[in-house]
Design an enzyme around this catalytic site. Structure first.
Site, mmCIF file in Angstrom:
data_model
loop_
_atom_site.group_PDB
_atom_site.id
_atom_site.type_symbol
_atom_site.label_atom_id
_atom_site.label_comp_id
_atom_site.label_asym_id
_atom_site.label_seq_id
_atom_site.Cartn_x
_atom_site.Cartn_y
_atom_site.Cartn_z
ATOM 1 N N ARG A 106 -4.582 -12.898 -17.533
ATOM 2 C CA ARG A 106 -3.129 -12.904 -17.123
ATOM 3 C C ARG A 106 -2.189 -11.941 -17.782
ATOM 4 O O ARG A 106 -1.431 -11.472 -17.033
ATOM 5 C CB ARG A 106 -2.736 -14.332 -17.138
ATOM 6 C CG ARG A 106 -1.319 -14.555 -16.490
ATOM 7 C CD ARG A 106 -0.886 -15.840 -16.068
ATOM 8 N NE ARG A 106 -0.961 -16.917 -16.999
ATOM 9 C CZ ARG A 106 -0.366 -17.127 -18.136
ATOM 10 N NH1 ARG A 106 0.615 -16.554 -18.350
ATOM 11 N NH2 ARG A 106 -0.883 -18.020 -18.876
ATOM 12 N N ASP A 154 9.672 2.166 -3.776
ATOM 13 C CA ASP A 154 8.233 1.897 -3.034
ATOM 14 C C ASP A 154 7.737 3.055 -2.340
ATOM 15 O O ASP A 154 8.137 3.516 -1.629
ATOM 16 C CB ASP A 154 8.731 0.656 -2.126
ATOM 17 C CG ASP A 154 7.182 0.245 -1.452
ATOM 18 O OD1 ASP A 154 6.286 0.786 -1.495
ATOM 19 O OD2 ASP A 154 7.248 -0.966 -0.945
ATOM 20 N N TYR A 190 10.557 -3.195 4.119
ATOM 21 C CA TYR A 190 9.396 -3.943 4.501
ATOM 22 C C TYR A 190 9.728 -5.421 4.742
ATOM 23 O O TYR A 190 10.575 -6.027 3.657
ATOM 24 C CB TYR A 190 8.143 -3.655 3.598
ATOM 25 C CG TYR A 190 7.139 -4.930 3.784
ATOM 26 C CD1 TYR A 190 6.665 -5.239 4.935
ATOM 27 C CD2 TYR A 190 6.829 -5.741 2.658
ATOM 28 C CE1 TYR A 190 5.779 -6.281 5.195
ATOM 29 C CE2 TYR A 190 5.994 -6.691 2.801
ATOM 30 C CZ TYR A 190 5.305 -6.791 3.984
ATOM 31 O OH TYR A 190 4.355 -7.906 4.166
HETATM 32 N N1 MET Z 1 2.892 -4.849 3.905
HETATM 33 C C1 MET Z 1 1.914 -4.658 5.055
HETATM 34 C C2 MET Z 1 2.348 -4.034 6.204
HETATM 35 O O1 MET Z 1 3.476 -3.315 6.198
HETATM 36 C C3 MET Z 1 1.274 -6.323 5.488
HETATM 37 C C4 MET Z 1 2.320 -7.135 6.211
HETATM 38 S S1 MET Z 1 2.754 -8.599 7.040
HETATM 39 C C5 MET Z 1 2.328 -9.977 5.911
HETATM 40 O O2 MET Z 1 1.621 -4.129 6.949
#
Ligand code: MET
Length: 403
Positions: free
Chosen positions: A61, A186, A114
């Protein structure tokens, strides 16, 4: 001959950095350390490792040799001192932010993020007294006005998921530094092949390794890189105590394998996406195509500066598009495809298409989506590695059927 003092090229480091087969019985592929715990030579040695007074692993971990290699390799590719692998991209984000932020601190974030990052900030951090402020980071002056001594982190995606907004990392980092705030980026969409935020002044870079780094749609993982001091803290607090968002050794092995072809795959993703974006832009059913490599892209100049490979500018494999027929046309486009799959995630060999408002960005309410620049009609395309003519043909057949 290469000057032995100069750093090796990107692909060379992606294949060799941190590993010598002769230290591992000649095994060309790195061993996968499938173990939960590590045996100590003596009670004293165990105590010393726990106390951080002797090197060694304790428990998977906290650290594991297969993850170590991935962490070192990703740090090298991003130009960072250290890295930490996590169970998912959200695991990397949450472990980092739980470590850095206290109640009463502020995090300033871009308008578009996101969906699950947005919900972590508003449903997770805010619940514990962290102030989350959205700011249009595409206009650095808005950060200059908003930042204060309570701001601890400035966080953004570039390009942003799903609407492809770019953020000028150098400009934002200069303003954040003046207020002693950390910059966290990101970099999932661009990957270190195209953009290395640390070199532009960022402090931490996070990735969903599920996407381009792994590259084959067969794993979920994350990584954060930055200076050793901060990464050590995130490991021992955010990962070990707060989230337990640990990556499995087998996943690390798959990502190490993916990294070996990352540069090669990105070249193809970029060239195919450019061709697809150009083909879509001239179709009568298409209202707009958002792709940094198009001359119509509003932030093309920034893209040319910030999205560059050793061979020159390249703009990634992600495209966003709006159709004249709005959301209904978008759904019909998706349902009319044959080869291209409707699925979330991105950066895989397979071309994937999805509808952010009802899928990846559904954690936003409809009002929040309007406020944060995610329109209901937007369709997101992750251009894969198939023959580009086949990708275009599939899209054109479905688009033609709309009119
Ligand atoms: N981060 C991913 C995307 O943007 C998965 C997303 S939805 C749970 O597709």
């Amino acid at each position: 001959m290469r000057d032995s003092n100069s750093p090796s090229g990107f692909a060379t480091r992606a294949i060799h950095h941190g590993y010598d087969p002769l230290d591992h019985g000649g095994s060309l592929a790195p061993p996968v350390h499938m173990t939960s715990t590590f045996v100590f030579g003596s009670a004293d040695q165990g105590g010393a490792i726990f106390a951080g007074e002797a090197p060694g692993h304790v428990y998977s971990r906290i650290s594991n040799p297969t993850l170590d290699l991935l962490e070192q390799r990703m740090a090298s590719l991003e130009g960072a001192e250290a890295g930490l692998a996590t169970g998912s991209g959200i695991g990397a984000i949450t472990a980092s932010l739980w470590t850095i932020l206290q109640p009463g601190d502020e995090i300033i974030v871009d308008e578009t993020l996101y969906g699950c990052t947005f919900s972590f900030l508003h449903h997770g951090l805010e619940k514990f007294g962290v102030i989350v402020t959205h700011c249009d980071l595409t206009e650095p002056d808005t950060l200059r006005r908003a930042i204060s001594n309570r701001t601890k982190v400035v966080y953004f995606e570039t390009p942003a998921n799903p609407n492809m907004r770019l953020v000028d990392i150098d400009a934002i980092a200069k303003i954040a530094k003046s207020a002693d705030a950390l910059v966290m980026v990101d970099n999932t969409y661009a990957t270190p092949v195209l953009t290395r935020p640390i070199e532009r002044g960022a402090d931490l870079v996070v990735h969903s390794a599920t996407k381009y780094l792994g590259g084959h749609g067969d794993l979920v993982g994350g990584i954060v890189v930055g200076c050793k001091e901060l990464i050590d803290e995130i490991r021992l607090y955010g990962l070990k105590d707060m989230t337990g968002a640990v990556m499995a050794p087998m996943t690390a092995m798959l990502i190490l394998r993916g990294l070996k072809t990352l540069e090669l795959r990105m070249e193809r993703h970029c060239s195919s996406a450019q061709t697809v974006a150009e083909a879509l832009a001239s179709h009568p059913a298409v209202a707009s195509v958002l792709y940094p490599g198009l001359s119509s892209f509003a932030q093309r100049e920034l893209a040319d500066l910030q999205m560059t490979t050793e061979a020159g500018p390249a703009y990634g494999g992600m495209i966003a598009l709006e159709l004249h027929g709005g959301i209904e046309a978008g759904k019909a486009l998706i349902d009319g495809l044959s080869m291209i799959h409707c699925a979330v995630s991105l950066g895989d060999a397979e071309t994937l298409i999805q509808h952010p408002a009802s899928m990846t960005h559904s954690p936003y309410t409809p009002e929040e989506r309007i406020r944060h620049g995610i329109s209901d009609g937007l369709v997101r395309l992750s251009v894969g590695l198939e023959a580009v003519d086949d990708i275009i043909a599939d899209l054109i057949v479905s688009l033609d059927a709309l009119s």
